[in-house]
Motif scaffolding. Structure first.
Motif, short mmCIF file in Angstrom:
data_model
loop_
_atom_site.label_atom_id
_atom_site.label_comp_id
_atom_site.label_asym_id
_atom_site.label_seq_id
_atom_site.Cartn_x
_atom_site.Cartn_y
_atom_site.Cartn_z
N ASP A 55 0.81 -1.06 0.06
CA ASP A 55 -0.16 -0.10 -0.20
C ASP A 55 0.95 1.37 0.06
N ASP A 56 0.82 2.30 0.79
CA ASP A 56 1.77 3.20 1.40
C ASP A 56 3.09 2.50 1.60
N ASP A 57 4.10 3.38 1.03
CA ASP A 57 5.57 2.96 1.39
C ASP A 57 5.82 3.20 2.90
N ALA A 58 6.84 2.68 3.54
CA ALA A 58 7.30 3.13 4.82
C ALA A 58 8.72 3.59 4.64
N TRP A 59 9.35 4.31 5.72
CA TRP A 59 10.63 5.01 5.56
C TRP A 59 11.27 4.51 6.58
N PHE A 60 12.55 3.65 6.61
CA PHE A 60 13.35 3.53 7.45
C PHE A 60 14.81 4.55 7.62
N LYS A 61 14.92 4.87 8.58
CA LYS A 61 16.04 5.94 8.61
C LYS A 61 16.90 5.41 9.98
N ALA A 62 18.30 5.39 9.35
CA ALA A 62 19.40 4.92 10.44
C ALA A 62 20.34 5.98 10.60
N ASN A 63 20.52 6.70 11.72
CA ASN A 63 21.33 7.99 11.87
C ASN A 63 22.65 7.52 12.26
#
Length: 331
Positions: A55-63
């Motif tokens: 469906d909608d994408d998800a966003w993964f962020k690693a700092n």
């Protein structure tokens, strides 16, 4: 958590396997799953995956290590100012990981269709209320690792930065000249006086985004949502206006003192008019947008790990923002 796992190991198979497993596990809590390969963007300060879920994408962020606080700060802001930042699907503050839903259209997208700097007049008061809601929680935000850039702290940070000749590229291409470096040394006393005056005006420090431009604001039916808090600090709130007003002036080719910029400043400051005289607020805004050039330089130094060869592409931002201390004010 070691640096190899948190930041430097983004290319390591073990790190990628661990991150992929975490993303899949967190999505599973919402009955969602990864449906295809991720799209990846890597910068010295973060890795971002766009994760398809059907469906909608998800966003993964690693700092990176020095911006790892973003994940925990984002989770705190989602609680302190509901609906004003993207509500994380999941956060691992210790590892600096966050998983976010699709945010939708940015303000930049909207302005490309209908250019109008006046849109900021409705957005800045909402952001100001987020700041005011967070001010009472300064201790919690500092405990999460939010850098301390309050006016009382900035003079020492400024002199320490002047000692970091490698970060300032002193005498090298794109860096400070010895003459400008000496001028900044002489300016340190004046800078400290400006910071003291700013502190004495009595406006509470709070979270300050430090990079609030049209690319970091989602436009939704329920109002704006502010994202990308990796440069944020605990600071004088009005420092926000440095980047915001410069970005608006650049996008719309507005000169210093343009009435449109003054309207944006005043629309933002209105949130504090119940406690402070407007003349005081304008003085504070002028001082804050000056001293915050040092905050911008410090944010760029944090974002660029010394061991990362990719830092060279961005390294001139550290001395560049420091030089802006002598630039004329926009408002």
């Amino acid at each position: 958590m070691s640096a190899e796992v948190v930041g430097a190991g983004w290319d390591a198979p073990a790190w990628r396997e661990s991150a992929s497993h975490w993303v899949a596990e967190q999505l599973g809590r919402y009955g969602r799953r990864v449906t295809g390969p991720v799209q990846e963007r890597i910068r010295p300060w973060s890795l971002v995956w766009r994760v398809p879920t059907g469906d909608d994408d998800a966003w993964f962020k690693a700092n990176s290590d020095d911006t790892r606080h973003e994940a925990g700060v984002l989770a705190a802001l989602a609680r302190l100012a509901p609906g004003r930042v993207p509500d994380p699907l999941a956060v691992d503050a210790g590892r600096g990981w966050s998983l976010l839903p699709e945010g939708g259209r940015t303000l930049r997208d909207a302005l490309a269709v209908a250019p109008d700097p006046g849109r900021w007049e409705r957005i800045l008061p909402v952001y100001a209320e987020l700041q005011r809601a967070s001010a009472a929680h300064a201790g919690e935000l500092l405990a999460l690792g939010l850098p301390d850039h309050r006016p009382e702290a900035l003079p020492r940070l400024f002199t320490d930065l002047l000692d970091d000749t490698d970060a300032l590229l002193l005498g090298r291409e794109g860096g400070l000249t010895p003459e400008t470096h000496a001028r900044l040394r002489v300016h340190a006393d004046r800078y400290a006086r400006d910071c003291r005056r700013l502190a004495d005006l009595g406006i509470e420090p709070t979270v300050q985004h430090d990079d609030l431009h049209d690319g970091n604001v989602f436009v939704t039916a329920d109002g704006p949502r502010f994202f990308d808090w990796g440069d944020a600090s605990l600071a004088h709130p009005f420092g926000t206006l440095l980047v915001t007003l410069r970005s608006v002036a650049h996008a719309f080719e507005l000169p210093a003192g343009d009435p449109a910029l003054l309207r944006l400043r005043d629309a933002y400051l209105e949130a504090w008019s119940d406690r402070h005289d407007r003349a005081v607020l304008r003085e504070a805004a002028a001082l804050a947008t000056t001293v915050t050039t040092v905050s911008r330089s410090l944010a760029w130094r944090r974002a660029l790990p010394a061991a990362d060869p990719a830092r060279a592409e961005y390294a001139a931002a550290v001395p560049g923002w420091l030089e802006e201390l002598f630039a004329p004010a926009l408002v």
